[in-house]
Design a protein around this motif. Structure first.
Motif, PDB file in Angstrom:
ATOM      1  N   THR A 257      43.892  72.827  20.302  1.00 17.36           N
ATOM      2  CA  THR A 257      42.660  73.418  20.869  1.00 17.36           C
ATOM      3  C   THR A 257      42.460  72.848  22.415  1.00 17.36           C
ATOM      4  OG1 THR A 257      41.359  71.448  20.068  1.00 17.36           O
ATOM      5  CG2 THR A 257      41.648  73.436  18.838  1.00 17.36           C
ATOM      6  N   ALA A 258      41.581  73.401  23.286  1.00 15.90           N
ATOM      7  CA  ALA A 258      41.262  72.743  24.458  1.00 15.90           C
ATOM      8  C   ALA A 258      40.634  71.308  24.807  1.00 15.90           C
ATOM      9  CB  ALA A 258      40.233  73.940  25.392  1.00 15.90           C
ATOM     10  N   LYS A 259      39.927  71.349  23.451  1.00 10.84           N
ATOM     11  CA  LYS A 259      39.434  69.846  23.361  1.00 10.84           C
ATOM     12  C   LYS A 259      40.475  69.046  22.996  1.00 10.84           C
ATOM     13  CE  LYS A 259      36.227  67.328  20.288  1.00 10.84           C
ATOM     14  NZ  LYS A 259      35.472  67.193  19.050  1.00 10.84           N
ATOM     15  N   ASN A 260      41.332  68.913  22.155  1.00 11.08           N
ATOM     16  CA  ASN A 260      42.256  68.123  21.873  1.00 11.08           C
ATOM     17  C   ASN A 260      43.239  67.856  23.219  1.00 11.08           C
ATOM     18  OD1 ASN A 260      41.611  67.332  19.310  1.00 11.08           O
ATOM     19  ND2 ASN A 260      42.887  69.073  18.321  1.00 11.08           N
ATOM     20  N   PHE A 261      43.528  69.044  23.742  1.00 11.46           N
ATOM     21  CA  PHE A 261      44.344  68.933  25.099  1.00 11.46           C
ATOM     22  C   PHE A 261      43.518  68.302  26.073  1.00 11.46           C
ATOM     23  CE2 PHE A 261      45.508  70.461  29.397  1.00 11.46           C
ATOM     24  CZ  PHE A 261      46.931  69.858  29.327  1.00 11.46           C
ATOM     25  N   PHE A 262      42.414  68.287  26.341  1.00 15.29           N
ATOM     26  CA  PHE A 262      41.848  67.357  27.417  1.00 15.29           C
ATOM     27  C   PHE A 262      41.424  66.187  26.994  1.00 15.29           C
ATOM     28  CE2 PHE A 262      41.161  71.939  29.216  1.00 15.29           C
ATOM     29  CZ  PHE A 262      41.380  71.636  30.497  1.00 15.29           C
ATOM     30  N   ALA A 263      41.354  65.940  25.675  1.00 12.88           N
ATOM     31  CA  ALA A 263      41.063  64.663  25.277  1.00 12.88           C
ATOM     32  C   ALA A 263      42.062  63.785  25.492  1.00 12.88           C
ATOM     33  CB  ALA A 263      40.509  64.618  24.032  1.00 12.88           C
ATOM     34  N   ASN A 264      43.252  64.193  25.554  1.00 16.15           N
ATOM     35  CA  ASN A 264      44.732  63.366  25.548  1.00 16.15           C
ATOM     36  C   ASN A 264      45.507  63.466  26.890  1.00 16.15           C
ATOM     37  OD1 ASN A 264      44.959  62.618  22.705  1.00 16.15           O
ATOM     38  ND2 ASN A 264      45.499  64.534  22.099  1.00 16.15           N
ATOM     39  N   TYR A 265      44.966  64.725  27.699  1.00 17.26           N
ATOM     40  CA  TYR A 265      45.859  64.832  29.016  1.00 17.26           C
ATOM     41  C   TYR A 265      44.738  64.881  30.092  1.00 17.26           C
ATOM     42  CZ  TYR A 265      50.464  65.841  30.737  1.00 17.26           C
ATOM     43  OH  TYR A 265      51.696  65.814  31.490  1.00 17.26           O
ATOM     44  N   VAL A 266      43.614  64.655  29.996  1.00 24.28           N
ATOM     45  CA  VAL A 266      42.555  64.873  31.185  1.00 24.28           C
ATOM     46  C   VAL A 266      42.978  64.015  32.404  1.00 24.28           C
ATOM     47  CG1 VAL A 266      40.892  63.237  30.393  1.00 24.28           C
ATOM     48  CG2 VAL A 266      40.287  65.288  31.781  1.00 24.28           C
ATOM     49  N   SER A 267      43.527  62.847  31.981  1.00 27.12           N
ATOM     50  CA  SER A 267      43.953  61.797  33.188  1.00 27.12           C
ATOM     51  C   SER A 267      44.967  62.582  34.398  1.00 27.12           C
ATOM     52  CB  SER A 267      44.461  60.542  32.624  1.00 27.12           C
ATOM     53  OG  SER A 267      45.420  60.653  31.658  1.00 27.12           O
ATOM     54  N   VAL A 268      46.027  63.080  33.595  1.00 23.24           N
ATOM     55  CA  VAL A 268      47.053  63.807  34.343  1.00 23.24           C
ATOM     56  C   VAL A 268      46.297  64.908  35.130  1.00 23.24           C
ATOM     57  CG1 VAL A 268      49.146  65.173  34.380  1.00 23.24           C
ATOM     58  CG2 VAL A 268      48.819  63.152  32.781  1.00 23.24           C
ATOM     59  N   VAL A 269      45.461  65.755  34.628  1.00 22.28           N
ATOM     60  CA  VAL A 269      44.938  66.724  35.415  1.00 22.28           C
ATOM     61  C   VAL A 269      44.168  66.390  36.392  1.00 22.28           C
ATOM     62  CG1 VAL A 269      43.090  68.604  34.951  1.00 22.28           C
ATOM     63  CG2 VAL A 269      44.813  68.362  32.936  1.00 22.28           C
ATOM     64  N   ALA A 270      43.225  65.316  36.195  1.00 22.06           N
ATOM     65  CA  ALA A 270      42.552  64.471  37.102  1.00 22.06           C
ATOM     66  C   ALA A 270      43.525  64.014  38.169  1.00 22.06           C
ATOM     67  CB  ALA A 270      41.584  63.315  36.529  1.00 22.06           C
ATOM     68  N   ILE A 271      44.479  63.585  37.936  1.00 21.05           N
ATOM     69  CA  ILE A 271      45.550  63.148  39.085  1.00 21.05           C
ATOM     70  C   ILE A 271      46.025  64.012  40.083  1.00 21.05           C
ATOM     71  CG2 ILE A 271      47.873  62.107  39.172  1.00 21.05           C
ATOM     72  CD1 ILE A 271      47.304  60.235  36.868  1.00 21.05           C
ATOM     73  N   ILE A 272      46.177  65.286  39.129  1.00 19.77           N
ATOM     74  CA  ILE A 272      46.847  66.344  39.941  1.00 19.77           C
ATOM     75  C   ILE A 272      45.724  67.081  40.967  1.00 19.77           C
ATOM     76  CG2 ILE A 272      47.470  68.828  39.911  1.00 19.77           C
ATOM     77  CD1 ILE A 272      49.047  68.131  37.104  1.00 19.77           C
ATOM     78  N   VAL A 273      44.463  66.975  40.453  1.00 20.56           N
ATOM     79  CA  VAL A 273      43.330  67.607  41.098  1.00 20.56           C
ATOM     80  C   VAL A 273      43.054  66.727  42.383  1.00 20.56           C
ATOM     81  CG1 VAL A 273      40.835  67.999  41.438  1.00 20.56           C
ATOM     82  CG2 VAL A 273      42.137  68.703  39.291  1.00 20.56           C
ATOM     83  N   ILE A 274      42.978  65.208  42.101  1.00 16.44           N
ATOM     84  CA  ILE A 274      42.692  64.196  43.128  1.00 16.44           C
ATOM     85  C   ILE A 274      43.906  64.363  43.997  1.00 16.44           C
ATOM     86  CG2 ILE A 274      42.619  61.726  43.743  1.00 16.44           C
ATOM     87  CD1 ILE A 274      41.092  61.724  40.911  1.00 16.44           C
ATOM     88  N   TYR A 275      45.187  64.394  43.784  1.00 19.86           N
ATOM     89  CA  TYR A 275      46.199  64.564  44.874  1.00 19.86           C
ATOM     90  C   TYR A 275      46.136  65.621  45.545  1.00 19.86           C
ATOM     91  CZ  TYR A 275      51.120  64.507  46.645  1.00 19.86           C
ATOM     92  OH  TYR A 275      52.036  64.509  47.596  1.00 19.86           O
ATOM     93  N   ILE A 276      46.000  66.897  45.168  1.00 17.64           N
ATOM     94  CA  ILE A 276      45.748  68.388  45.779  1.00 17.64           C
ATOM     95  C   ILE A 276      44.645  68.075  47.033  1.00 17.64           C
ATOM     96  CG2 ILE A 276      45.296  70.591  45.858  1.00 17.64           C
ATOM     97  CD1 ILE A 276      46.879  70.602  43.251  1.00 17.64           C
TER      98      ILE A 276
END
Length: 539
Positions: free
Chosen positions: A476-495
């Protein structure tokens, strides 16, 4: 020694910017420069000694991840899974620590690896790393505070969760608002307690496993033989975030170097102690868990019972209640120590970001005791406030969330440390400098840096797989972001940072200023023993 001394000027090469520069003295310790710190100054104060940095390096990461998280890992990955997980994680942080050692001696900057990344890799990557690491530090504070609740729950559940969090939040604040040398002394005491107790744990667990306890027959490797792995490859992957989280904090030796009187003497000793911590605390500690506690014990942290540490369970099942209570008290000390170090590290990260213009300039300020209030207050307030998530959720659930978020930030940080080391060595070579001129050289170069970087990248990819197809949970999207949101945040901040800095390329190693931010050492600081002084030509 005067500026007009022609003999010394000829021998050392004097300049107003760098003082007297001695040529390499013949056995790899490089130039010694009589000058003040060149560009590494801040309002922080150098009040920490070799003893402080060595003991902080030994005990800084011994907290909830090892004492409590190993139970969660044992239940999800099995005895072989947790042991291999700690072996792999240990080899990674061992490599990372040697990269830190070489750079921290030459560039002892307040936020260390953040400023190294900015200098040698890419300003956008440095910006991303700094804010991601600050994010992970206050998450660690929250995680350690909720760990306090779990530890104290072994004795009583009469006190509300919010009350325990509030009490020990104040304790962590008090440790951090003292002078930096007071903080150092407290951490030395905590590290000595943790370091001494691990010997007791190893010996007593061997006795229990051999059948020497009142309530236990011989266990040996019974659990290894029956259930070495649980949940297969996915179970092993689920162990890795906890193992990485347990070892996160080992890199804080690089941050402490900025407030150490002589990094050339202190940092190599801290790096040299890494093998001791890895073998005793993590590898031997995890092995002791696997030979004394069943991975199916319902009382393990994350289970349906008391949610206790596996070490506490081992003593309680063996019929040694006194040892169980002492173990729980040691865990409490460890958890508080790790929380206070995270407050220290988070505030210094903000100081370093401010120094390179990536955080408000007020954050670089410190008072006469060396306390950076503008960095301390937000770190401690956000970290403590986040701990109240534990009021409405189970401790193991919150621990799982925070461990995944922190471990991915840690992997990103470890990878950047190794990459910065690789880029620094490349710049050193491209600009025609001799490796003999490095103040201290690690014998692991180049394989150590490449080994650490390889596994950091691979595990970030592996954790993506586990986030999409989690263990025992639906996709589920909830489980994905609960575990991987930090990488998503790192990518967004880097861009976003890349767009802001308008720079498509990494730093050019041929033009990077290798002397900016560098610490230049006096002869007596480089040559720390009588033998070295004689070999340097000063004895």
């Amino acid at each position: 020694m005067s500026d007009s001394d022609p003999e010394k000027t000829q021998e050392y090469g004097y300049s107003k910017e760098k003082g007297y520069q001695e040529p390499g003295h013949g056995y790899g310790q490089g130039p010694a420069l009589v000058t003040e710190d060149h560009g590494a100054d801040s309002e922080l104060q150098r009040r920490l000694s070799t003893r402080h940095i060595t003991m902080i390096a030994l005990g800084s990461s011994i907290g909830m991840g090892l004492w409590l998280g190993s139970g969660l890992s044992l239940a999800s990955g099995g005895p072989a899974g947790i042991f291999i997980g700690y072996l792999l994680s240990g080899s990674m942080i061992w490599s990372v620590s040697h990269s830190i050692g070489e750079m921290a001696v030459m560039y002892p900057l307040p936020s260390a690896f953040v400023q190294w990344t900015n200098k040698f890799v890419d300003p956008a990557a440095g910006f991303t790393l700094g804010w991601a690491y600050w994010f992970s530090f206050w998450i660690t504070i929250a995680n350690e505070l909720q760990g306090v609740v779990t530890v104290l729950g072994f004795w009583t559940d009469a006190v509300p969760t919010a009350a325990w969090i509030s009490i020990f939040w104040v304790v962590i604040i008090c440790i951090n608002i003292g002078a930096v040398n007071v903080f150092g002394e407290i951490e030395v005491i905590c590290s000595m307690i943790k370091f001494g107790w691990i010997f007791v744990v190893i010996i007593s667990c061997i006795v229990i496993s051999a059948g020497g306890a009142p309530n236990e027959s011989a266990i040996g490797f019974r659990y290894w033989n029956s259930t070495p792995f649980i949940n297969g490859f996915k179970g092993f992957l689920s162990v890795m975030p906890t193992c990485i989280f347990a070892m996160s904090g080992s890199e804080n030796a690089g941050l402490v170097a900025a407030e150490t009187a002589n990094p050339r003497k202190s940092v190599p000793k801290a790096v040299g102690s890494i093998w001791l911590r890895l073998s005793l605390f993590y590898i031997m500690g995890s092995l002791m868990v696997t030979i004394t506690v069943s991975p199916t014990d319902p009382n393990l942290f994350g289970g349906e019972g008391t949610n206790a540490s596996p070490f506490v369970i081992a003593y309680r099942n063996a019929g040694i209640p006194a040892m169980a209570h002492i173990m729980n008290a040691i865990i409490l000390i460890s958890v508080l120590s790790t929380g206070s170090i995270s407050g220290y590290a988070g505030s210094r990260t903000l100081v370093g970001l401010s120094q390179i213009g990536m955080a408000p300039k007020q954050m670089r300020k410190a008072d006469s005791w060396g306390r950076p209030w503008y960095g301390l207050v937000p770190t401690l307030v956000i970290g403590g406030g986040l701990a109240y998530l534990n009021v409405s959720n189970t401790g193991s659930t919150v621990f799982g969330w925070f461990s995944n978020l922190t471990s991915l930030c840690t992997l990103f940080g470890w990878g950047m440390i190794c990459l910065s080391h690789i880029r620094m060595r490349r710049a050193w070579k491209v600009q025609g400098r001799s490796k003999e001129d490095l103040p201290w050289r690690t014998w692991t170069w180049p394989w150590g840096a490449y080994w650490g970087l390889f596994w950091c990248v691979l595990l970030i990819i592996a954790e993506f797989y586990l986030s999409v197809w989690p263990l025992g949970e639906p996709t589920t999207a909830k489980n994905f972001f609960a575990n991987y949101v930090s990488v998503v945040a790192i990518i967004v901040i880097y861009i976003a940072a890349k767009i802001y800095y308008r720079d498509r390329r990494w730093v050019d190693t041929a033009t990077v200023d290798l002397d900016a931010g560098r610490r230049f050492y006096k002869a007596e600081e480089v040559c720390t023993t009588k033998l070295e002084v004689t070999m340097c030509g000063y004895g």
